[in-house]
Design a protein around this motif. Structure first.
Motif, PDB file in Angstrom:
ATOM      1  N   HIS A  16      13.155   4.001   1.143  1.00  0.00           N
ATOM      2  CA  HIS A  16      12.048   4.511   1.940  1.00  0.00           C
ATOM      3  C   HIS A  16      12.338   5.964   2.311  1.00  0.00           C
ATOM      4  O   HIS A  16      13.382   6.242   2.911  1.00  0.00           O
ATOM      5  N   ASP A  47       9.791   4.261  -2.038  1.00  0.00           N
ATOM      6  CA  ASP A  47       8.605   4.181  -1.195  1.00  0.00           C
ATOM      7  C   ASP A  47       8.253   5.589  -0.711  1.00  0.00           C
ATOM      8  O   ASP A  47       8.949   6.170   0.111  1.00  0.00           O
ATOM      9  N   THR A  49       5.368   6.382   0.792  1.00  0.00           N
ATOM     10  CA  THR A  49       4.289   6.283   1.766  1.00  0.00           C
ATOM     11  C   THR A  49       4.405   7.321   2.871  1.00  0.00           C
ATOM     12  O   THR A  49       3.402   7.930   3.271  1.00  0.00           O
ATOM     13  N   ALA A  79       6.217   4.087  -5.315  1.00  0.00           N
ATOM     14  CA  ALA A  79       5.130   3.326  -4.692  1.00  0.00           C
ATOM     15  C   ALA A  79       4.549   4.111  -3.528  1.00  0.00           C
ATOM     16  O   ALA A  79       5.276   4.784  -2.797  1.00  0.00           O
ATOM     17  N   GLY A  80       3.234   4.023  -3.387  1.00  0.00           N
ATOM     18  CA  GLY A  80       2.550   4.566  -2.227  1.00  0.00           C
ATOM     19  C   GLY A  80       2.482   6.064  -2.072  1.00  0.00           C
ATOM     20  O   GLY A  80       2.484   6.549  -0.939  1.00  0.00           O
ATOM     21  N   ASN A  82       1.043   9.664  -1.396  1.00  0.00           N
ATOM     22  CA  ASN A  82      -0.184  10.183  -0.801  1.00  0.00           C
ATOM     23  C   ASN A  82      -0.918  11.003  -1.873  1.00  0.00           C
ATOM     24  O   ASN A  82      -0.367  11.245  -2.957  1.00  0.00           O
ATOM     25  N   PRO A 102       0.475   1.535  -6.247  1.00  0.00           N
ATOM     26  CA  PRO A 102      -0.175   1.882  -4.982  1.00  0.00           C
ATOM     27  C   PRO A 102       0.602   1.394  -3.756  1.00  0.00           C
ATOM     28  O   PRO A 102       0.568   2.038  -2.712  1.00  0.00           O
ATOM     29  N   GLU A 103       1.289   0.270  -3.870  1.00  0.00           N
ATOM     30  CA  GLU A 103       2.017  -0.323  -2.741  1.00  0.00           C
ATOM     31  C   GLU A 103       3.409  -0.767  -3.189  1.00  0.00           C
ATOM     32  O   GLU A 103       3.617  -1.108  -4.356  1.00  0.00           O
ATOM     33  N   VAL A 104       4.338  -0.808  -2.244  1.00  0.00           N
ATOM     34  CA  VAL A 104       5.705  -1.267  -2.524  1.00  0.00           C
ATOM     35  C   VAL A 104       5.680  -2.694  -3.084  1.00  0.00           C
ATOM     36  O   VAL A 104       6.382  -3.005  -4.045  1.00  0.00           O
ATOM     37  N   ASP A 106       3.467  -4.127  -4.830  1.00  0.00           N
ATOM     38  CA  ASP A 106       3.029  -4.122  -6.226  1.00  0.00           C
ATOM     39  C   ASP A 106       4.187  -3.792  -7.159  1.00  0.00           C
ATOM     40  O   ASP A 106       4.341  -4.383  -8.218  1.00  0.00           O
TER      41      ASP A 106
END
Length: 113
Positions: A16, A47, A49, A79-80, A82, A102-104, A106
């Motif tokens: 992350h 990640d 995000t 993943a994720g 912006n 698009p997401e962790v 996924d």
């Protein structure tokens, strides 16, 4: 930039990232990746995000890490991102080099295939 790692399942680590990844903070990324690269078959989801910015030094760190990981039979995916990071990855051609989800969740689910 801040980096933390969580493990999902026994074989997938999620890195992350939060803040800005640039020449001043790339060392933190390398430090976070160092432990993950010690794994026999590294499987890493990054990640993005909460990552607000990434420059060429950060991108280079990801490319170098992917080369090491791939040579060991592992993988590194994103993943994720912006909209800024998604566009950056597309513009420099890394969207063809890295799997981007698009997401962790996924990315972790794709690892089970």
């Amino acid at each position: 930039m801040y980096a933390t790692v969580t493990d999902h399942r026994s074989d997938v680590a999620v890195l992350h990232l939060r803040g800005e990844l640039d020449a001043d903070t790339a060392g933190q990324l390398y430090a976070a990746l160092a432990g993950l690269l010690e794994r026999p078959v590294p499987r890493i989801v990054v990640d993005l995000t909460a990552l607000k910015f990434c420059d060429s030094v950060g991108l280079s760190a990801f490319i170098t890490s992917k080369q090491v990981i791939s040579s060991r039979g592992g993988w590194l995916s994103f993943a994720g991102p912006n909209p800024f990071l998604a566009q950056l990855l597309e513009t420099v051609g890394l969207s063809r080099y890295f799997a981007i989800f698009p997401e962790v969740e996924d990315a972790i689910a794709a690892a089970q295939i």
